[in-house]
Design a protein around this motif. Sequence first.
Motif, PDB file in Angstrom:
ATOM      1  N   PRO A 193       0.813  -1.230   0.000  1.00  0.00           N
ATOM      2  CA  PRO A 193       0.000   0.000   0.000  1.00  0.00           C
ATOM      3  C   PRO A 193       0.840   1.270   0.000  1.00  0.00           C
ATOM      4  O   PRO A 193       0.343   2.332  -0.338  1.00  0.00           O
ATOM      5  CB  PRO A 193      -0.819  -0.136   1.287  1.00  0.00           C
ATOM      6  CG  PRO A 193      -0.037  -1.074   2.152  1.00  0.00           C
ATOM      7  CD  PRO A 193       0.603  -2.044   1.216  1.00  0.00           C
ATOM      8  N   SER A 194       2.121   1.164   0.370  1.00  0.00           N
ATOM      9  CA  SER A 194       2.949   2.380   0.412  1.00  0.00           C
ATOM     10  C   SER A 194       3.104   2.974  -0.979  1.00  0.00           C
ATOM     11  O   SER A 194       3.056   4.191  -1.154  1.00  0.00           O
ATOM     12  CB  SER A 194       4.317   2.057   0.998  1.00  0.00           C
ATOM     13  OG  SER A 194       4.917   1.012   0.257  1.00  0.00           O
ATOM     14  N   ALA A 195       3.290   2.122  -1.993  1.00  0.00           N
ATOM     15  CA  ALA A 195       3.414   2.632  -3.354  1.00  0.00           C
ATOM     16  C   ALA A 195       2.109   3.248  -3.823  1.00  0.00           C
ATOM     17  O   ALA A 195       2.088   4.274  -4.503  1.00  0.00           O
ATOM     18  CB  ALA A 195       3.828   1.501  -4.292  1.00  0.00           C
ATOM     19  N   THR A 196       1.002   2.608  -3.448  1.00  0.00           N
ATOM     20  CA  THR A 196      -0.307   3.131  -3.847  1.00  0.00           C
ATOM     21  C   THR A 196      -0.624   4.416  -3.112  1.00  0.00           C
ATOM     22  O   THR A 196      -1.088   5.408  -3.696  1.00  0.00           O
ATOM     23  CB  THR A 196      -1.396   2.080  -3.566  1.00  0.00           C
ATOM     24  OG1 THR A 196      -1.031   0.864  -4.230  1.00  0.00           O
ATOM     25  CG2 THR A 196      -2.729   2.547  -4.075  1.00  0.00           C
ATOM     26  N   SER A 197      -0.351   4.415  -1.788  1.00  0.00           N
ATOM     27  CA  SER A 197      -0.669   5.608  -0.988  1.00  0.00           C
ATOM     28  C   SER A 197       0.203   6.793  -1.357  1.00  0.00           C
ATOM     29  O   SER A 197      -0.175   7.942  -1.132  1.00  0.00           O
ATOM     30  CB  SER A 197      -0.506   5.287   0.501  1.00  0.00           C
ATOM     31  OG  SER A 197       0.835   4.928   0.783  1.00  0.00           O
ATOM     32  N   ALA A 198       1.362   6.533  -1.918  1.00  0.00           N
ATOM     33  CA  ALA A 198       2.249   7.630  -2.315  1.00  0.00           C
ATOM     34  C   ALA A 198       1.802   8.281  -3.617  1.00  0.00           C
ATOM     35  O   ALA A 198       2.405   9.250  -4.063  1.00  0.00           O
ATOM     36  CB  ALA A 198       3.675   7.114  -2.459  1.00  0.00           C
ATOM     37  N   GLY A 199       0.750   7.741  -4.237  1.00  0.00           N
ATOM     38  CA  GLY A 199       0.227   8.331  -5.466  1.00  0.00           C
ATOM     39  C   GLY A 199       1.054   8.029  -6.680  1.00  0.00           C
ATOM     40  O   GLY A 199       1.033   8.803  -7.650  1.00  0.00           O
TER      41      GLY A 199
END
Length: 625
Positions: free
Chosen positions: A216-222
Amino acid sequence: MTPHDGTFVSQGGLPTRITHPEAGPLTRAVSLQSRVQHELGELRGEMTVLATGLGQVEATLNELRQQSASGLTAPVGQMREVAVRVARVSGLLGELDHALAGASDTIGSLRMERGRLQALFVIAEHLNATLDRGELLQRALDDLLLLVGAERGGILLADTTGGLKFEAARAANKQPLRRSDYTGAMSRNAIETVWQTQRPLLTADAQHDARLAEQPSATSAGIQAIMCAPLRADDRALGVVYVDQASRDRPFTEDHLDLLAAFCNIAAIAIQNAEYVQRLGNQVQEIKAINNYTDSILNSIGSGVLALDNSGRVTRANAASARILGLAMESLLGKVFDQVLNVLPDAEPIRQIQQTAQDADVTQFALVHGPLGGQGRAVTINVGWSALCNLDGVRLGTVVVLDDLTELATARREAEIFRRYVQPDVVDRVTRDPAGTDLGGETRDISVVFTDIRGFTKLSEELDPQVLVRLLNDYLGIVTERVLAHGGTVTMFQGDAVMAIFNAPHDQADHPWLAAQTAWEIGIAIDRYNQRTGNRAVEWGIGLHTGPALVGNIGAEGLLLHYTAIGDTVNIAQRLEEHATRSVILLSDTLYQRIATAVTARRIEDFQPKGKSHMLGAWQLTALR
């Protein structure tokens, strides 16, 4: 873009293109150039056909003009032929226009690829301008982000375990990113895929990639798009380059992936070169450390050490060698050793061992002594010469070892001189134990021998001084020789008188017998001397006594010492010598009782020695049994 230089795979239902590392702008540029050349060839053919058609139309029109001028009317068939030819020319013009448009597009693509190649060339120059690994990684990321229009990027390099280690990350504004700020937003799945397959990878939409949902970190970073490619050089995997993009306005394309792959090829070579240089630098430092350590060892050695190459030139020397030879270090290094030999007092022995040691595995030695060239000081140097070989036995040169024996030789000469003035046993005792020079002594049971020349005063008046000294030296030599032969110690020369003791400084259990032997042999040796020389007879008298005495160093502390014995035992021996008549050996009663079974002696009348209050019994030695 056709997929001739790669294949397509699906990642999470999204189109993902994996391109072979060798495919890139250079391949595409060559392909485009070939297409341009082909299309230009077709254009030349079409223009030739068009020119022919135009010529035919022009000929027909000229014919019609001539008929019109003559008042003739052109046949209908002829008019139709003109129309067909005009239509054909029109078609050719259309085809030419289409071909020109295609050629223009191809030339535009070629110019674009040329621009990319120029950009890669500039990047290659930029990266190769530094060999510092840290600076190189920063430059690589800055150049890459500018090249592909990415917002962030990172480089991970292989570690010793076969995994990847985060090395650097940068933003598009050339600002460094901390590992903690960026690694969490990176797609580990994309990185691992590239690392395992060693193929570049492009994910078009990271937000909807099912495989990235686990992070999710890659996704949450936009993050909108990700590109990742391997770093390889000489068929060796060096690491991975990773870039991402948050903006939808500038998505990554297959062209960007090609650029990334080409960039990675350039960067991998630069990184490998930097690693080589770093390893070389480390090796140089290690060699320097070893050299410094070796120099420290060599300089701590008192002996001079010189290393020569196979041409005989000095390649290494320690401080001791320069000191021993009296030369500056800079005048030693690089000089042919044969020139160095010129400063030695006698270089011929060294040149001889230099010749014999060329093919020998043993160390050769030569001792030289004399004044050192240009300095005047006398030296004694022992020169060792041995081959210098590597572990395989290949000869690398020669090792020359110089031992400065000057002080030792001087000490030995002084010791020899010392031995001429002091009993050798005493010299040995002092050199073995420095405490032997301390004042004082010990009480020991000793045997004392006193002897002198009878009538020496009269001889001094009658003989020439030179003759007298020669006679005295002969006499003292005879006495000393016999004393030393039986392990005795001469403690005094006083004019023509000699005093010797036994059982000091070394233990001699049979010292009374040794003293008697010595006295008897002195008498025989003097009588033989008189017969041999034919000179005026040297007449002598000897007295012997045994008993306790103080034996040790007597004298002025720190100035002058004398090893001797003092006490009543010495006085009695001297009184016996004074009482003895010419060529007579007198033994004290005490000494005679200890050797009575080994000698023949005659009892003489008791007498009162000078300075004594009681009578003294004595025996005249007549023979040894």
